[in-house]
Design a protein around this motif. Structure first.
Motif, PDB file in Angstrom:
ATOM      1  N   PHE A   1      13.897  17.906  25.104  1.00  0.00           N
ATOM      2  CA  PHE A   1      14.088  18.408  26.431  1.00  0.00           C
ATOM      3  C   PHE A   1      13.536  17.571  27.423  1.00  0.00           C
TER       4      PHE A   1
ATOM      5  N   PHE B   1      18.038  20.652  27.840  1.00  0.00           N
ATOM      6  CA  PHE B   1      18.081  20.182  26.607  1.00  0.00           C
ATOM      7  C   PHE B   1      18.749  18.707  26.875  1.00  0.00           C
TER       8      PHE B   1
ATOM      9  N   CYS C   1      21.021  26.629  24.632  1.00  0.00           N
ATOM     10  CA  CYS C   1      20.983  25.276  25.472  1.00  0.00           C
ATOM     11  C   CYS C   1      22.014  24.370  24.815  1.00  0.00           C
TER      12      CYS C   1
END
Length: 361
Positions: A193, A199, A157
Motif C-alpha cells: 500500500f 493498495f 481494496c
C-alpha cells in the motif's frame, strides 16, 4: 524394517509441513506446562553460544495477572525513550508498556481479540506502531493508542476477490512510506500500500517450494543492513528467511532447518527471531519440539541459539538441523533486543506467561 532415508532440504520440508500445519491449529499442545513462579525451571540459567550468551530472568515482568491479564504475548518493540511496548491478544489490554526493569508503566487497548503483529516505524521525529489483527484489521497508531490510519481489507481494496481468505499477521513500512502486509494466516501474499493506504499490488502467494512464494508468510521487516533496504519475510513453515526488493522481486533466502521462525528482527548488524518450535526428525517421521531464539550475524550466519542447540555447519556452510536443547521457551513468537543488548522473549500458547528477559553476559 527398511533403513531411514537421508534427510535433505526437500524431504525435510515436504514431510514436516503437514505435521507442522496441523500442530499450529491444535491447542493446547500436550507438552506445554504452566510457568511456576514459585520455582521456575531454568530461572537464572545461562543459555546461548559464543559471544551471545544470556542469563534467563523468568520473573522480569512485574505485571499483576489478576489486574492486567494476557493471552498470547505476541510481539514487543522498544521506542526511542527506552520504554518497551508489548502486544497481546487480550482485548482488555492489548498493549502493555514496561520499563527495562520490568515495571508496568501503563496499558491501553484497541479491543482486538486477534492482535498479533507489532512493528515500530519512525516517520521523521515521530514514532508510530503498525498493529495487525489476524481477524482482518491492520492499524497505524501512535504511542498512546490513537488510530491514525486503518488499511482496507484485501477484498475492500480489490487485492482479493470477495470470499478469499485474508488473515494478516504482520505489517511494516519502508523509509519511503510504502506499507507491507503479510497475509500469513490467509492466502500467503504480501500486499503493498502507499503511505496513504491505497493498495498498490501484491506478491508471493502459496507454493510449496518455489522461490518467492510462501507456505506461511508470517512476518515482515525492513532490512537496513544492506546498501539498499530490502523487505525481509519469514517463511515459517519452510524454515526460511526470504529477502525481496521493495517492489516485491525475490532476491535470496536463508534456510534454517528445523526452526519455525516467527518474526524477523533487525538489531544493529544482527538478525534475530523467536522460534515457535523445531522439528525432530525420527526415522523420517518428524515430531514437534519446543522453541528457542536464533541469532544471525551480518552475513546471515547463525552464531547463537539461546535455548537451542549450538549451530553446526556442513562443508558448504549450510547450518545443520537446529532443535531445542534447554526447555526455557515454550513457543517463541518474538524477541526484542533493547538498547543495552538484552533480549525479551514473547511467547504464544505458553499458558499466558509474561515475557522473559535474557540478560546479556
Amino acid at each position: 524394517m527398511s533403513p531411514a532415508r537421508p534427510l535433505t532440504r526437500r524431504s525435510f520440508l515436504s514431510h514436516s509441513t503437514a505435521s507442522a500445519a496441523a500442530a499450529l491449529t491444535a491447542f493446547p499442545f500436550p507438552y506445554v506446562q504452566a510457568a511456576d513462579k514459585t520455582a521456575p525451571e531454568f530461572h537464572g540459567a545461562v543459555i546461548g553460544h559464543g559471544t551471545h550468551r544470556y542469563r534467563v530472568d523468568k520473573l522480569w515482568s512485574q505485571a499483576d495477572a489478576t489486574k492486567v491479564p494476557v493471552n498470547n504475548c505476541h510481539e514487543m518493540v522498544q521506542v526511542r525513550d527506552g520504554r518497551l511496548f508489548m502486544l497481546t491478544d487480550q482485548a482488555k489490554n492489548n498493549m502493555l508498556i514496561y520499563d527495562k526493569k520490568g515495571a508496568l508503566l501503563g496499558t491501553w487497548t484497541l479491543n482486538l481479540g486477534g492482535a498479533h503483529g507489532l512493528s515500530l516505524v519512525r516517520e521523521g521525529d515521530k514514532e508510530v506502531l503498525w498493529i495487525t489483527d489476524t481477524k482482518g484489521r491492520v492499524l497505524k497508531a501512535d504511542l498512546e493508542g490513537k488510530i491514525l490510519l486503518e488499511l482496507p481489507t484485501a477484498a475492500e481494496c480489490g487485492a482479493y476477490p470477495v470470499g478469499q481468505k485474508y488473515a494478516p499477521t504482520e505489517a511494516t513500512a519502508s523509509p519511503d512510506g510504502t506499507i507491507y502486509v503479510a497475509d500469513g494466516y490467509g492466502s500467503q501474499f504480501v500486499l503493498r500500500f502507499d503511505a496513504a493506504g491505497k493498495f498498490l499490488d501484491k506478491f508471493g502467494g502459496k507454493s510449496d517450494l518455489a522461490p518467492g512464494k510462501f507456505l506461511q508468510a508470517h512476518g515482515v521487516a525492513i532490512d537496513t543492513r544492506t546498501p539498499e533496504p530490502l523487505l525481509l519475510c519469514t517463511e515459517r513453515m519452510r524454515n526460511e528467511f526470504q529477502w525481496f526488493t521493495l517492489d516485491g522481486k525475490f532476491v535470496r533466502s536463508v534456510y534454517l532447518p528445523g526452526a519455525f521462525i516467527s518474526r524477523p528482527v533487525i538489531s544493529g548488524e544482527h538478525l534475530l527471531a523467536g522460534v515457535c518450535f523445531g522439528m525432530i526428525p525420527n526415522d523420517y517421521r518428524p515430531k514437534l519440539n519446543r522453541g528457542f531464539v536464533t541469532i544471525l550475524d551480518k552475513d546471515n550466519r547463525v552464531i547463537s541459539n539461546p535455548g537451542g542447540t549450538a549451530p553446526k555447519f556442513d562443508d558448504n556452510g549450510q547450518v545443520l538441523l537446529m532443535m531445542q536443547e534447554q526447555a526455557v521457551i515454550q513457543h517463541g513468537h518474538d524477541v526484542c533486543a533493547d538498547d543495552q543488548g538484552d533480549l525479551y522473549v514473547c511467547q504464544w500458547n505458553a499458558n499466558k506467561v509474561y515475557p522473559y528477559k535474557l540478560h546479556r553476559v
